[in-house]
Design a protein around this motif. Structure first.
Motif, PDB file in Angstrom:
ATOM      1  N   ARG A 234       0.766  -1.194   0.047  1.00  0.00           N
ATOM      2  CA  ARG A 234      -0.016  -0.026  -0.033  1.00  0.00           C
ATOM      3  C   ARG A 234       0.837   1.287   0.047  1.00  0.00           C
ATOM      4  O   ARG A 234       0.679   2.070  -0.718  1.00  0.00           O
ATOM      5  N   SER A 235       1.927   1.106   0.746  1.00  0.00           N
ATOM      6  CA  SER A 235       2.983   2.497   0.745  1.00  0.00           C
ATOM      7  C   SER A 235       3.582   2.696  -0.344  1.00  0.00           C
ATOM      8  O   SER A 235       3.718   3.776  -0.850  1.00  0.00           O
ATOM      9  N   VAL A 236       3.887   1.540  -1.066  1.00  0.00           N
ATOM     10  CA  VAL A 236       4.927   1.634  -2.327  1.00  0.00           C
ATOM     11  C   VAL A 236       3.873   2.272  -3.348  1.00  0.00           C
ATOM     12  O   VAL A 236       4.219   3.026  -4.205  1.00  0.00           O
ATOM     13  N   ALA A 237       2.510   1.605  -3.664  1.00  0.00           N
ATOM     14  CA  ALA A 237       1.596   2.126  -4.535  1.00  0.00           C
ATOM     15  C   ALA A 237       1.458   3.561  -4.110  1.00  0.00           C
ATOM     16  O   ALA A 237       1.495   4.454  -5.568  1.00  0.00           O
ATOM     17  N   ALA A 238       1.176   3.900  -2.805  1.00  0.00           N
ATOM     18  CA  ALA A 238       0.749   5.414  -2.851  1.00  0.00           C
ATOM     19  C   ALA A 238       1.916   6.235  -3.414  1.00  0.00           C
ATOM     20  O   ALA A 238       1.547   7.396  -3.774  1.00  0.00           O
ATOM     21  N   ALA A 239       3.337   5.901  -3.149  1.00  0.00           N
ATOM     22  CA  ALA A 239       4.408   6.713  -3.598  1.00  0.00           C
ATOM     23  C   ALA A 239       4.454   6.725  -4.858  1.00  0.00           C
ATOM     24  O   ALA A 239       5.418   7.974  -5.475  1.00  0.00           O
ATOM     25  N   ILE A 242      -0.018   5.052  -7.946  1.00  0.00           N
ATOM     26  CA  ILE A 242      -0.894   3.918  -8.606  1.00  0.00           C
ATOM     27  C   ILE A 242      -1.563   3.126  -7.644  1.00  0.00           C
ATOM     28  O   ILE A 242      -1.539   3.119  -6.424  1.00  0.00           O
ATOM     29  N   SER A 243      -2.559   2.234  -8.177  1.00  0.00           N
ATOM     30  CA  SER A 243      -3.465   1.372  -7.238  1.00  0.00           C
ATOM     31  C   SER A 243      -2.771   0.267  -6.710  1.00  0.00           C
ATOM     32  O   SER A 243      -1.783  -0.100  -7.492  1.00  0.00           O
ATOM     33  N   VAL A 250       2.112  -5.328 -12.226  1.00  0.00           N
ATOM     34  CA  VAL A 250       3.535  -5.092 -12.364  1.00  0.00           C
ATOM     35  C   VAL A 250       4.463  -6.111 -12.010  1.00  0.00           C
ATOM     36  O   VAL A 250       5.334  -6.494 -12.713  1.00  0.00           O
ATOM     37  N   PHE A 251       4.263  -6.672 -10.732  1.00  0.00           N
ATOM     38  CA  PHE A 251       5.214  -7.584 -10.186  1.00  0.00           C
ATOM     39  C   PHE A 251       4.837  -9.166 -10.392  1.00  0.00           C
ATOM     40  O   PHE A 251       5.723 -10.027 -10.716  1.00  0.00           O
TER      41      PHE A 251
END
Length: 324
Positions: A234-239, A242-243, A250-251
């Motif tokens: 969640r924190s990676v997506a927010a940075a 993207i959702s 992507v992964f």
């Protein structure tokens, strides 16, 4: 940390065979030929830096072949990068052929058959670097694309890597054995950065390419924030604005998950610290917390699942396991 092979210490008839053994040990088994095999002249130094191996060498022109038979016999699953300092070098993989000059970097894969050669008037000088494929922070399919890619060693990230290798080659005596693991970590990070930069610079104007570029940025972000215990999908997506579902897609293209990649990178950094002699006095739990593991028991279970030993057993075994 450093060993030296100088053909001048051997009878002329034994030199080329001994050099073949040296390359088989520092790189992978090879077939070798040279018009100078009788009385071959070579001087090689081998610097073992944790998981990485650096070997500056000066030698006469020669040809090496990595054949399917030799790959079946032994494959360390490494990338070999070579920085050309004097002379010219080339490599061919099937119908593809590339030539390299001074300050160029070229990449080989121990799992792929190829023919390489070095030529020039007098002595060829190179600095070789061996790194395990599994320890690079780039997806395997992107790392594979570096084979035969133009990697200039005179500027940018390639220049940083080349300068670091040249400095290591020139003043290795200034470092202590306890520095080896840390120097190896720097090399792994520089190679990962160079591969990621090269892949990103290809600028393929298709959605797939943009997805790969995003994946590289996300992985670099994760590496910079591994010590944050709150790092999560969640924190990676927010940075990256993207959702979470898009981040997972992507992964999935690389056959992994976001959480799995974060765990893999944290375990790898903790493993490097455990192998560092300078950190042997730091408790295992403190190393785990440094890399984002809030609970020692969770860290121990994850470490055992990844490396088949507990963190304490790994530390007692020493950094030799880095090449396993």
């Amino acid at each position: 940390m450093e060993t030296v092979f100088d053909s001048a210490d051997l009878p002329p008839a034994d030199r080329f065979g001994w050099w073949r053994e040296c390359l088989s040990n520092t790189h992978a088994p090879l077939e070798m030929t040279s018009a100078h095999a009788d009385g071959f002249r070579v001087r090689q130094r081998v610097l073992r830096l944790g998981a990485a191996t650096v070997w500056p060498a000066a030698f006469q022109p020669m040809v090496c072949r990595r054949t399917p038979r030799l790959i079946r016999r032994s494959d360390p699953e490494t990338f070999h990068l070579s920085l050309v300092l004097r002379g010219t070098a080339g490599a061919s993989w099937g119908k593809n052929e590339v030539t390299y000059g001074p300050s160029d970097l070229h990449v080989q894969d121990s799992s792929r058959s190829c023919t390489t050669w070095a030529d020039g008037a007098g002595t060829i000088r190179t600095v070789g670097l061996e790194v395990p494929r599994s320890m690079l922070a780039v997806p395997p399919h992107l790392a594979d694309r570096m084979i035969g890619a133009p990697l200039p060693g005179g500027s940018g990230i390639g220049g940083l890597l080349s300068g670091f290798l040249a400095r290591l080659a020139s003043d290795a005596g200034a470092y202590r054995p306890s520095d080896a693991s840390r120097l190896g970590t720097i090399l792994l990070d520089l190679v990962s950065a160079l591969f990621a930069h090269t892949a990103e610079a290809e600028r393929e104007l298709v959605p797939e390419s943009r997805g790969r570029t995003l994946a590289l940025r996300v992985r670099a972000f994760i590496d910079r924030h591994l010590q944050d215990p709150d790092l999560s999908p969640r924190s990676v997506a927010a940075a990256h604005h993207i959702s979470v579902s898009y981040l997972h897609r992507v992964f999935q293209a690389d056959g992994t998950t976001v959480a799995g990649w974060i765990r893999h990178r944290r375990l790898d950094r903790a493993r490097r610290d455990l192998a560092d002699p300078a950190l042997h006095g730091v408790p295992v739990g403190q190393i785990a917390a440094r890399w984002g593991f809030s609970h020692p028991a969770v860290f121990t279970r994850a470490f055992r699942a990844a490396y088949d030993v507990t963190p304490s057993e790994y530390r007692r075994s020493g950094p030799g396991l880095d090449r396993a």
